[in-house]
Design a protein around this motif. Structure first.
Motif, PDB file in Angstrom:
ATOM      1  N   LEU A 198      36.100 -12.453 -12.732  1.00 40.43           N
ATOM      2  CA  LEU A 198      36.235 -11.153 -12.098  1.00 40.43           C
ATOM      3  C   LEU A 198      35.563 -10.052 -12.924  1.00 40.43           C
ATOM      4  N   GLU A 199      35.863 -10.136 -14.213  1.00 36.05           N
ATOM      5  CA  GLU A 199      35.280  -9.152 -15.143  1.00 36.05           C
ATOM      6  C   GLU A 199      33.746  -9.227 -15.106  1.00 36.05           C
ATOM      7  N   ALA A 200      33.227 -10.469 -15.143  1.00 34.53           N
ATOM      8  CA  ALA A 200      31.768 -10.651 -15.094  1.00 34.53           C
ATOM      9  C   ALA A 200      31.223 -10.103 -13.792  1.00 34.53           C
ATOM     10  N   GLU A 201      31.921 -10.419 -12.708  1.00 32.52           N
ATOM     11  CA  GLU A 201      31.447  -9.973 -11.394  1.00 32.52           C
ATOM     12  C   GLU A 201      31.310  -8.453 -11.346  1.00 32.52           C
ATOM     13  N   GLN A 202      32.356  -7.775 -11.854  1.00 34.45           N
ATOM     14  CA  GLN A 202      32.338  -6.307 -11.821  1.00 34.45           C
ATOM     15  C   GLN A 202      31.196  -5.751 -12.674  1.00 34.45           C
ATOM     16  N   GLU A 203      31.015  -6.389 -13.824  1.00 37.90           N
ATOM     17  CA  GLU A 203      29.963  -5.896 -14.701  1.00 37.90           C
ATOM     18  C   GLU A 203      28.569  -6.146 -14.097  1.00 37.90           C
ATOM     19  N   ALA A 222      25.624 -17.430 -10.000  1.00 36.53           N
ATOM     20  CA  ALA A 222      25.338 -16.999  -8.630  1.00 36.53           C
ATOM     21  C   ALA A 222      25.386 -15.475  -8.515  1.00 36.53           C
ATOM     22  N   PHE A 223      26.376 -14.861  -9.178  1.00 36.57           N
ATOM     23  CA  PHE A 223      26.442 -13.387  -9.150  1.00 36.57           C
ATOM     24  C   PHE A 223      25.185 -12.784  -9.774  1.00 36.57           C
ATOM     25  N   LEU A 224      24.804 -13.342 -10.922  1.00 39.40           N
ATOM     26  CA  LEU A 224      23.625 -12.825 -11.625  1.00 39.40           C
ATOM     27  C   LEU A 224      22.379 -12.933 -10.752  1.00 39.40           C
ATOM     28  N   SER A 227      22.139 -13.181  -7.476  1.00 37.43           N
ATOM     29  CA  SER A 227      22.061 -12.340  -6.296  1.00 37.43           C
ATOM     30  C   SER A 227      21.857 -10.864  -6.673  1.00 37.43           C
ATOM     31  N   ARG A 228      22.452 -10.465  -7.818  1.00 37.63           N
ATOM     32  CA  ARG A 228      22.252  -9.076  -8.239  1.00 37.63           C
ATOM     33  C   ARG A 228      20.796  -8.855  -8.666  1.00 37.63           C
ATOM     34  N   SER A 229      20.247  -9.838  -9.343  1.00 41.59           N
ATOM     35  CA  SER A 229      18.873  -9.716  -9.824  1.00 41.59           C
ATOM     36  C   SER A 229      17.896  -9.622  -8.632  1.00 41.59           C
ATOM     37  N   GLU A 230      18.174 -10.405  -7.599  1.00 38.33           N
ATOM     38  CA  GLU A 230      17.375 -10.339  -6.359  1.00 38.33           C
ATOM     39  C   GLU A 230      17.452  -8.930  -5.757  1.00 38.33           C
ATOM     40  N   ALA A 231      18.672  -8.409  -5.704  1.00 37.62           N
ATOM     41  CA  ALA A 231      18.884  -7.089  -5.100  1.00 37.62           C
ATOM     42  C   ALA A 231      18.136  -6.002  -5.876  1.00 37.62           C
ATOM     43  N   ILE A 232      18.140  -6.149  -7.212  1.00 40.28           N
ATOM     44  CA  ILE A 232      17.424  -5.157  -8.035  1.00 40.28           C
ATOM     45  C   ILE A 232      15.926  -5.189  -7.719  1.00 40.28           C
ATOM     46  N   LYS A 233      15.390  -6.414  -7.603  1.00 39.08           N
ATOM     47  CA  LYS A 233      13.960  -6.553  -7.291  1.00 39.08           C
ATOM     48  C   LYS A 233      13.632  -5.921  -5.945  1.00 39.08           C
ATOM     49  N   GLN A 234      14.472  -6.217  -4.957  1.00 44.57           N
ATOM     50  CA  GLN A 234      14.241  -5.667  -3.612  1.00 44.57           C
ATOM     51  C   GLN A 234      14.240  -4.143  -3.639  1.00 44.57           C
ATOM     52  N   ALA A 235      15.227  -3.595  -4.365  1.00 42.97           N
ATOM     53  CA  ALA A 235      15.355  -2.141  -4.407  1.00 42.97           C
ATOM     54  C   ALA A 235      14.129  -1.519  -5.073  1.00 42.97           C
ATOM     55  N   ALA A 236      13.643  -2.181  -6.127  1.00 44.95           N
ATOM     56  CA  ALA A 236      12.477  -1.651  -6.831  1.00 44.95           C
ATOM     57  C   ALA A 236      11.268  -1.669  -5.910  1.00 44.95           C
ATOM     58  N   TRP A 237      11.199  -2.697  -5.091  1.00 41.73           N
ATOM     59  CA  TRP A 237      10.070  -2.858  -4.183  1.00 41.73           C
ATOM     60  C   TRP A 237      10.091  -1.781  -3.098  1.00 41.73           C
ATOM     61  N   LYS A 238      11.307  -1.555  -2.600  1.00 43.63           N
ATOM     62  CA  LYS A 238      11.458  -0.568  -1.529  1.00 43.63           C
ATOM     63  C   LYS A 238      11.124   0.823  -2.002  1.00 43.63           C
ATOM     64  N   LYS A 239      11.415   1.062  -3.276  1.00 42.70           N
ATOM     65  CA  LYS A 239      11.240   2.422  -3.759  1.00 42.70           C
ATOM     66  C   LYS A 239      10.405   2.412  -5.023  1.00 42.70           C
ATOM     67  N   ASP A 240       9.132   2.035  -4.902  1.00 36.92           N
ATOM     68  CA  ASP A 240       8.305   2.137  -6.100  1.00 36.92           C
ATOM     69  C   ASP A 240       7.910   3.595  -6.258  1.00 36.92           C
ATOM     70  N   SER A 241       7.189   3.896  -7.308  1.00 31.71           N
ATOM     71  CA  SER A 241       6.962   5.315  -7.619  1.00 31.71           C
ATOM     72  C   SER A 241       6.208   6.044  -6.507  1.00 31.71           C
ATOM     73  N   SER A 242       5.413   5.311  -5.715  1.00 30.97           N
ATOM     74  CA  SER A 242       4.664   5.996  -4.661  1.00 30.97           C
ATOM     75  C   SER A 242       5.543   6.294  -3.457  1.00 30.97           C
ATOM     76  N   GLY A 243       6.762   5.736  -3.466  1.00 33.96           N
ATOM     77  CA  GLY A 243       7.655   5.962  -2.339  1.00 33.96           C
ATOM     78  C   GLY A 243       7.312   5.069  -1.153  1.00 33.96           C
ATOM     79  N   PHE A 244       6.378   4.149  -1.360  1.00 29.25           N
ATOM     80  CA  PHE A 244       5.962   3.277  -0.276  1.00 29.25           C
ATOM     81  C   PHE A 244       6.941   2.108  -0.122  1.00 29.25           C
ATOM     82  N   ASP A 245       7.362   1.855   1.097  1.00 28.72           N
ATOM     83  CA  ASP A 245       8.311   0.770   1.349  1.00 28.72           C
ATOM     84  C   ASP A 245       7.550  -0.493   1.751  1.00 28.72           C
TER      85      ASP A 245
END
Ligand code: DAH
Length: 341
Positions: free
Chosen positions: A10-15, A70-72, A74-92
């Motif tokens: 649980l602790e790991a998940e939250q972190e 599994a938590f790591l 899926s979170r790592s995937e989500a971070i990549k997606q978010a970075a892609w959606k919002k790169d510095s040019s704002g291009f999705d």
């Protein structure tokens, strides 16, 4: 023990949820799954257990590890997606794309490439030279008299510094013979310019393919043979060729080259103006005066040369009735030609 593991998960998940960059993921992974992690420490304590207890305990530890992984993940995937959606040019980058239309070669380019290939298969090399030339290479060295009408402003485009836009690819014959000794066997495709008013068979810019063969014992037979082979490969084995007497200052004798009409098999039609023949260009045996200018011994060497009109060939191949179509670049037209390929 199970409770302890559960709260660890649980602790790991939250972190992990709080991670917002790839580096955070690395740190949390080290903390919960690394060598010094609590979980790893628990593996070490397996020894304290009896043989019977070990498998169950091991199973618990493994499943905790799998869950944290599994938590790591899926979170790592989500971070990549978010970075892609919002790169510095704002291009999705995840937006659906607009499909691009495919480009294609212009019919003139296609025919030019085919001609290159046919001659290369016959052992010719390709030579090139500038489109901006001087009078020496465009006229003088080609044995053209000073008072020849083609030198007129009305026929030739002159540019600054006494230069001109070449009116023929025959300039390349001179350029090549200045640089190389016989044997020579080249073609030279390229653009030429003349002060002509555009009409269905004229354009101020047009394309020629020059050919030059110089060696011991070259004769008119070689010229006819080359023309015939070229015509057959380009237009099919039924095509006949012929040469007719003509005049050019830089060849002696000079000729004009025809092929039998490819639209009517030589029967006579609108394309060949009922004659059964189509003009392909000029040709001849290199005039000894040209060799003299370039220091090639005309007692030892002979040569033939010709110049083909490339637009004519493209128009025949693609059934184009008006030369101007080749230069207007109307996309609807070009698409149609592409469809025919
Ligand atoms: N340069 C000539 C023209 O533009 C065509 C030509 C004639 C080329 C005879 C040649 C040749 O090489 O031998 O009309």
């Amino acid at each position: 023990m199970q409770d302890q593991l559960e709260s660890l998960i649980l602790e790991a998940e939250q972190e992990i949820e709080k991670c917002s960059a790839p580096n955070d993921i690395l740190n949390v992974r080290a903390k919960y799954l690394g060598k010094k992690s609590v979980l790893n420490g628990l593996y070490g304590r397996m020894r304290e257990l009896s043989k019977e207890e070990r498998p169950a305990f091991g199973g618990l530890l493994n499943s905790a590890r799998v869950k944290i992984e599994a938590f790591l993940e899926s979170r790592s995937e989500a971070i990549k997606q978010a970075a892609w959606k919002k790169d510095s040019s704002g291009f999705d980058y995840t937006l659906p794309g607009v499909s691009l239309s495919r480009g294609g070669l212009h019919p003139l380019s296609i025919v030019r490439r085919q001609i290159d290939e046919v001659f290369m298969s016959m052992g010719f090399e390709i030579a090139e030279a500038d489109e901006i030339e001087d009078e020496f290479h465009n006229f003088d060295a080609l044995n053209t008299p000073k008072d020849h009408p083609s030198r007129n402003l009305a026929d030739t485009f002159y540019v600054e510094g006494g230069k001109l836009l070449r009116t023929q690819t025959s300039t390349v014959q001179i350029r090549v013979m200045e640089k190389y000794k016989p044997p020579i066997k080249i073609i030279s495709p390229g653009r030429c310019y003349r002060n002509d008013k555009p009409d269905p068979s004229h354009s101020p810019v047009f394309t020629q393919v020059e050919a030059l063969v110089v060696d011991k014992g070259i004769s008119m037979i070689d010229l006819q043979d080359t023309l015939q082979s070229f015509a057959r490969i380009m237009f099919g084995t039924k095509v006949k060729s012929r040469i007719r007497p003509h005049f050019f200052p830089f060849t002696e004798p000079s000729a004009e080259m025809d092929i039998s009409c490819v639209a009517c098999d030589g029967q006579g039609c609108r394309v060949c103006k009922q004659s059964g023949w189509l003009e392909m260009g000029g040709a001849g045996m290199v005039d000894p005066a040209v060799f003299d200018t370039l220091g090639i011994d005309s007692e030892i060497y002979t040569g033939f040369a010709f110049g083909l009109g490339v637009e004519r060939i493209a128009m025949l191949k693609y059934n184009i009735p008006d030369m101007r179509i080749l230069f207007e670049n109307d996309l609807r037209m070009l698409r149609q030609f592409r469809g025919e390929l």
